[in-house]
Motif scaffolding. Sequence first.
Motif, PDB file in Angstrom:
ATOM      1  N   LEU A  96       0.760  -1.225  -0.441  1.00 55.60           N
ATOM      2  CA  LEU A  96      -0.299  -0.426  -0.008  1.00 55.60           C
ATOM      3  C   LEU A  96       0.408   0.893  -0.087  1.00 55.60           C
ATOM      4  CD1 LEU A  96      -2.506   1.208   0.627  1.00 55.60           C
ATOM      5  CD2 LEU A  96      -2.310   1.209   3.039  1.00 55.60           C
ATOM      6  N   TYR A  97       0.488   2.155  -0.560  1.00 56.23           N
ATOM      7  CA  TYR A  97       1.234   3.690  -1.248  1.00 56.23           C
ATOM      8  C   TYR A  97       0.791   4.936  -0.467  1.00 56.23           C
ATOM      9  CZ  TYR A  97       4.803   0.668  -3.702  1.00 56.23           C
ATOM     10  OH  TYR A  97       6.091  -0.155  -3.851  1.00 56.23           O
ATOM     11  N   VAL A  98       0.676   5.591   0.232  1.00 51.92           N
ATOM     12  CA  VAL A  98       0.437   6.658   0.634  1.00 51.92           C
ATOM     13  C   VAL A  98       1.235   7.929   0.671  1.00 51.92           C
ATOM     14  CG1 VAL A  98      -0.723   7.253   2.767  1.00 51.92           C
ATOM     15  CG2 VAL A  98      -0.270   5.171   2.240  1.00 51.92           C
ATOM     16  N   ALA A  99       0.323   9.048  -0.204  1.00 55.05           N
ATOM     17  CA  ALA A  99       0.585  10.089  -0.080  1.00 55.05           C
ATOM     18  C   ALA A  99       0.679  10.642   1.441  1.00 55.05           C
ATOM     19  CB  ALA A  99      -0.036  10.881  -1.228  1.00 55.05           C
ATOM     20  N   ASP A 100       1.846  11.520   1.253  1.00 56.66           N
ATOM     21  CA  ASP A 100       1.949  11.949   2.794  1.00 56.66           C
ATOM     22  C   ASP A 100       2.594  13.174   2.918  1.00 56.66           C
ATOM     23  OD1 ASP A 100       1.101  11.851   5.672  1.00 56.66           O
ATOM     24  OD2 ASP A 100       3.048  10.556   5.729  1.00 56.66           O
ATOM     25  N   ILE A 101       1.957  14.707   2.319  1.00 56.41           N
ATOM     26  CA  ILE A 101       3.045  15.986   2.460  1.00 56.41           C
ATOM     27  C   ILE A 101       3.773  15.353   1.609  1.00 56.41           C
ATOM     28  CG2 ILE A 101       4.132  18.080   3.356  1.00 56.41           C
ATOM     29  CD1 ILE A 101       2.581  16.712   6.160  1.00 56.41           C
ATOM     30  N   ASP A 102       4.848  15.265   2.254  1.00 55.80           N
ATOM     31  CA  ASP A 102       6.273  15.078   1.024  1.00 55.80           C
ATOM     32  C   ASP A 102       7.411  13.777   0.860  1.00 55.80           C
ATOM     33  OD1 ASP A 102       6.929  15.363   3.420  1.00 55.80           O
ATOM     34  OD2 ASP A 102       8.722  16.847   3.130  1.00 55.80           O
ATOM     35  N   ARG A 103       6.729  12.799   1.039  1.00 54.09           N
ATOM     36  CA  ARG A 103       6.906  11.809   1.119  1.00 54.09           C
ATOM     37  C   ARG A 103       5.475  10.217   0.697  1.00 54.09           C
ATOM     38  NH1 ARG A 103       7.440   9.419   7.486  1.00 54.09           N
ATOM     39  NH2 ARG A 103       5.034   9.880   7.989  1.00 54.09           N
ATOM     40  N   VAL A 104       6.437   9.415   0.203  1.00 58.16           N
ATOM     41  CA  VAL A 104       5.266   8.310  -0.347  1.00 58.16           C
ATOM     42  C   VAL A 104       5.606   7.389   0.560  1.00 58.16           C
ATOM     43  CG1 VAL A 104       4.482   7.090  -1.564  1.00 58.16           C
ATOM     44  CG2 VAL A 104       4.724   8.858  -2.558  1.00 58.16           C
ATOM     45  N   VAL A 105       4.725   6.669   1.319  1.00 66.89           N
ATOM     46  CA  VAL A 105       5.243   5.474   2.396  1.00 66.89           C
ATOM     47  C   VAL A 105       4.735   4.633   1.683  1.00 66.89           C
ATOM     48  CG1 VAL A 105       4.432   4.849   4.934  1.00 66.89           C
ATOM     49  CG2 VAL A 105       4.720   7.042   4.562  1.00 66.89           C
ATOM     50  N   GLN A 106       5.374   3.398   1.302  1.00 65.32           N
ATOM     51  CA  GLN A 106       4.889   1.617   1.332  1.00 65.32           C
ATOM     52  C   GLN A 106       4.786   0.916   2.714  1.00 65.32           C
ATOM     53  OE1 GLN A 106       8.542   0.077  -1.499  1.00 65.32           O
ATOM     54  NE2 GLN A 106       7.951  -1.531  -0.315  1.00 65.32           N
ATOM     55  N   ILE A 107       3.240   0.806   2.547  1.00 66.32           N
ATOM     56  CA  ILE A 107       2.990  -0.284   3.612  1.00 66.32           C
ATOM     57  C   ILE A 107       3.225  -1.548   3.960  1.00 66.32           C
ATOM     58  CG2 ILE A 107       1.488  -0.990   5.252  1.00 66.32           C
ATOM     59  CD1 ILE A 107       0.822   2.248   5.113  1.00 66.32           C
ATOM     60  N   ASN A 108       3.631  -2.571   3.782  1.00 71.81           N
ATOM     61  CA  ASN A 108       3.129  -3.970   3.685  1.00 71.81           C
ATOM     62  C   ASN A 108       1.890  -4.737   4.410  1.00 71.81           C
ATOM     63  OD1 ASN A 108       3.095  -7.151   3.697  1.00 71.81           O
ATOM     64  ND2 ASN A 108       5.181  -7.073   3.676  1.00 71.81           N
ATOM     65  N   THR A 109       0.610  -4.576   3.046  1.00 70.69           N
ATOM     66  CA  THR A 109      -0.693  -5.253   4.003  1.00 70.69           C
ATOM     67  C   THR A 109      -0.614  -6.522   4.619  1.00 70.69           C
ATOM     68  OG1 THR A 109      -1.148  -6.449   1.516  1.00 70.69           O
ATOM     69  CG2 THR A 109      -1.449  -3.919   2.014  1.00 70.69           C
ATOM     70  N   GLU A 110       1.038  -7.138   4.463  1.00 68.86           N
ATOM     71  CA  GLU A 110       0.461  -8.249   5.533  1.00 68.86           C
ATOM     72  C   GLU A 110       0.698  -8.256   6.647  1.00 68.86           C
ATOM     73  OE1 GLU A 110      -0.792 -11.427   3.970  1.00 68.86           O
ATOM     74  OE2 GLU A 110      -1.351 -10.456   2.104  1.00 68.86           O
ATOM     75  N   THR A 111       1.834  -7.599   7.191  1.00 65.86           N
ATOM     76  CA  THR A 111       2.305  -7.129   8.441  1.00 65.86           C
ATOM     77  C   THR A 111       2.380  -5.581   8.919  1.00 65.86           C
ATOM     78  OG1 THR A 111       4.329  -6.248   7.756  1.00 65.86           O
ATOM     79  CG2 THR A 111       4.528  -8.551   6.999  1.00 65.86           C
ATOM     80  N   ALA A 112       1.555  -4.782   8.484  1.00 67.61           N
ATOM     81  CA  ALA A 112       0.957  -3.122   8.427  1.00 67.61           C
ATOM     82  C   ALA A 112       1.624  -2.689   8.802  1.00 67.61           C
ATOM     83  CB  ALA A 112      -0.095  -3.871   9.482  1.00 67.61           C
ATOM     84  N   LYS A 113       3.794  -2.941   8.124  1.00 68.00           N
ATOM     85  CA  LYS A 113       4.345  -1.858   8.743  1.00 68.00           C
ATOM     86  C   LYS A 113       4.956  -1.914   7.379  1.00 68.00           C
ATOM     87  CE  LYS A 113       4.952  -4.709  12.416  1.00 68.00           C
ATOM     88  NZ  LYS A 113       5.093  -4.093  13.660  1.00 68.00           N
ATOM     89  N   ILE A 114       5.905  -0.236   7.628  1.00 66.16           N
ATOM     90  CA  ILE A 114       6.174   0.616   6.927  1.00 66.16           C
ATOM     91  C   ILE A 114       7.638  -0.125   6.183  1.00 66.16           C
ATOM     92  CG2 ILE A 114       6.722   2.702   6.635  1.00 66.16           C
ATOM     93  CD1 ILE A 114       4.789   3.990   8.102  1.00 66.16           C
ATOM     94  N   GLU A 115       7.527  -0.501   4.915  1.00 60.64           N
ATOM     95  CA  GLU A 115       9.094  -0.740   4.355  1.00 60.64           C
ATOM     96  C   GLU A 115      10.243   0.216   3.929  1.00 60.64           C
ATOM     97  OE1 GLU A 115       7.276  -5.178   3.384  1.00 60.64           O
ATOM     98  OE2 GLU A 115       7.575  -3.912   2.007  1.00 60.64           O
TER      99      GLU A 115
END
Length: 278
Positions: A96-115
């Motif tokens: 899961l990729y999330v737009a967050d002001i000046d960054r894009v955060v990649q999250i593993n949907t299996e572990t709920a961890k920011i990778e």
Amino acid sequence: MKKIILILFTTLIPAITFSQNITKAWVSDSLFLKPESALYDSSKKILYISNINGEYLAKDGNGFISKLKTNGEIEVLKWVDGLDNPQGMGLYKKKLYVADIDRVVQINTETAKIEKVYHVDNAKFLNDITIDTNGDIYVSDCFGNKIYKIANGKINVWAESGFLSKPNGLLCTKEDLLILNMESKTAFAINKLTKKSHQIFSGIDNLDGIVSYGKNGYIVSGAWQGQLFTIDLNGNKNLLIDLGKENIITADIEYIENDDLLIVPTLNKTVIAYRLLH
């Protein structure tokens, strides 16, 4: 349902009718905190909801992602937290990729961890995300008037043409990237290979979310005035519903085609679902 009402505009919007082909399916519990965007994960049959939870553009770490069932039941309110101002989202191969002001955060949907975090030093307000079938990720910078692209693990400016005017909602089709401009009230299609562009429609205030409506075209939201429109493949507009009188905002929407459910984050405390009738 209301009777059909015909309204004539002298602006670029043609005659609009209130559609009788939409009905409210459910309203979530009032636990969300500025829910901005909704994204459906068909593999898990779950919705991800981004929550700003604070002042706009504040780097406060209060933002979070929720998991919402398609019947309106909140599965996990704070599934992933520690974000700043989470906006649009994209999903590709359990990431899961999330737009967050000046960054894009990649999250593993299996572990709920920011990778991984893609930092964009010159970005002013990363707003929406769409992902191609081959995994290329496109991100709009609403205040920076740019479109970024993440490919091969790197993020670079993909477009900064003059027709970008506070670009917000994005949607990839097979050949094009569709872009909603909040300031100029226009929507453009840019060919992903040639970068040639053409206007799709114009005349809708506060353009925010855009989703595919199958063979019928698209659904877009006019956020602050609480309007939802269908756009056919010729660019003709039809007003589905106007929630302005109820002071409901229609932010970055999602459409679950198999269930005919249109998901509407309200930027308040709830998410609302409408069923579209054919």
